[in-house]
Design an enzyme around this catalytic site. Structure first.
Site, short mmCIF file in Angstrom:
data_model
loop_
_atom_site.label_atom_id
_atom_site.label_comp_id
_atom_site.label_asym_id
_atom_site.label_seq_id
_atom_site.Cartn_x
_atom_site.Cartn_y
_atom_site.Cartn_z
N GLY A 191 0.81 -1.21 0.00
CA GLY A 191 0.00 0.00 0.00
C GLY A 191 0.84 1.26 0.00
O GLY A 191 2.03 1.23 -0.33
N HIS A 226 4.32 1.75 -7.98
CA HIS A 226 3.39 0.62 -7.92
C HIS A 226 2.49 0.60 -9.15
O HIS A 226 2.18 -0.46 -9.70
CB HIS A 226 2.48 0.72 -6.68
CG HIS A 226 3.20 0.68 -5.38
ND1 HIS A 226 3.37 1.80 -4.59
CD2 HIS A 226 3.80 -0.33 -4.72
CE1 HIS A 226 4.02 1.46 -3.49
NE2 HIS A 226 4.30 0.18 -3.54
N SER A 233 7.43 4.27 -0.88
CA SER A 233 6.44 4.70 0.11
C SER A 233 7.14 5.40 1.28
O SER A 233 6.58 6.27 1.93
CB SER A 233 5.65 3.50 0.62
OG SER A 233 5.07 2.82 -0.47
N ARG A 234 8.38 5.00 1.55
CA ARG A 234 9.12 5.58 2.69
C ARG A 234 9.60 7.00 2.41
O ARG A 234 10.00 7.70 3.34
CB ARG A 234 10.28 4.67 3.08
CG ARG A 234 9.81 3.36 3.69
CD ARG A 234 10.93 2.54 4.29
NE ARG A 234 10.42 1.46 5.11
CZ ARG A 234 10.29 0.18 4.74
NH1 ARG A 234 10.66 -0.18 3.53
NH2 ARG A 234 9.81 -0.72 5.57
#
Ligand code: PAF
Length: 286
Positions: free
Chosen positions: A31, A37, A187-188
């Site tokens: 997610g 993604h 995402s980080r």
């Protein structure tokens, strides 16, 4: 786009896809989706008629003191992005669906390519990844699964797992998606403050210096490592876990670059650990 959470609903969808002769591609994610993604979704679409994306923040692949608790969770935004991108099914399982109460079985790649680098700095990480990926493959039964090259060692571990266990799935790799200044999408990146975000470009600068040296004919891994370290040392906010040159299939360090290599980096920028890499094939250069 359909969204399901239970094994029962997922299996019903899978049965229907099989009955109508549709090939299924899986994109496993945790997610907090971004363009990286979504490019995997595009790649999945090129290989299958139905694209299934799973979103599951897998506790088994986080070590003590890592960012499991604060890992970004944006399910509504993720669902909207996926629907827009043409995903067919979003699988959003609860922890109990992946790890039923009493489950005591893990999957572990016990040698290369799982041993060094992430395997050393994050003990247990690849065991968690291999286990969740195996469970997802068993539940979704995809013909194809797509993984990003940004997590190059994870990709090699998954390929090894599939080969060793003869899992009936084809693994497809998709290239790393970058911001305009070269920072790999992750995402980080959301953890980075504005000054840290600027500092984080040092990973791409180090890899660019390494690529220039490789394309210029440098074949000594020690020289490439020194080049990486030199650029990374210019950034005071950067703390290096590793800056290596490894064989592309085993992820073991090499001294002379005579076959395909990966140049992987893991660098802390403030409290955020970022990874990136480049792939280089000397055969293609000559
Ligand atoms: O790359 C990731 O996001 C995760 O490691 C994966 C493959 C979804 C397994 O949890």
């Amino acid at each position: 786009m359909l969204t399901v959470s239970t094994e029962e609903d997922l299996r019903r969808y899978r049965r229907a896809a099989r009955a109508t002769g549709h090939r299924v591609a899986l994109v496993p994610t945790m997610g907090a989706l971004h363009e990286g993604h979504l490019s995997l979704v595009d790649e999945a679409r090129r290989h299958a008629d139905r694209v299934v994306v799973s979103i599951f923040v897998n506790p088994a692949q986080f070590g003590p003191g890592e960012d499991l608790g604060r890992y970004p969770r944006t399910p509504d935004h993720d669902a909207a992005l996926l629907a827009e991108r043409g995903c067919d099914l979003l699988f959003l399982p609860e922890v109990e669906t992946i790890y039923p109460p009493g489950a005591v079985t893990f999957v572990e790649v016990t040698g290369p390519p799982a041993r060094g680098l992430e395997g050393s700095f994050r003990p247990g990480h690849f065991r968690g990844v291999a286990t969740v990926v195996t469970v997802l493959f068993a539940l979704v039964e995809p013909e194809v699964a797509v993984f990003g090259e940004k997590d190059a060692q994870q990709l090699a571990v998954v390929r090894r797992l599939v080969r060793d266990l003869r899992l009936p799935v084809t693994i497809v790799a998709a290239p790393t998606v970058r911001e305009e200044d070269g920072l790999a999408r992750s995402s980080r990146n959301a953890y980075l403050s504005p000054p840290e975000r600027r500092a984080a470009t040092v990973l791409f600068r180090a890899l660019t210096a390494a690529r220039e040296a490789l394309e210029g004919g440098e074949r000594s891994a020690a020289q490439i490592r020194a080049r990486l370290r030199g650029v990374l040392a210019e950034e005071p906010a950067a703390r290096v876990d590793y800056a290596e040159v490894v064989a592309a299939d085993t992820f073991e360090p090499v001294e002379v670059i005579a076959a395909p290599v990966i140049v992987p980096l893991a660098v802390h920028i403030g409290g955020t650990r970022l990874i990136d890499n480049l792939h280089f094939d000397p055969e293609r250069e000559s």
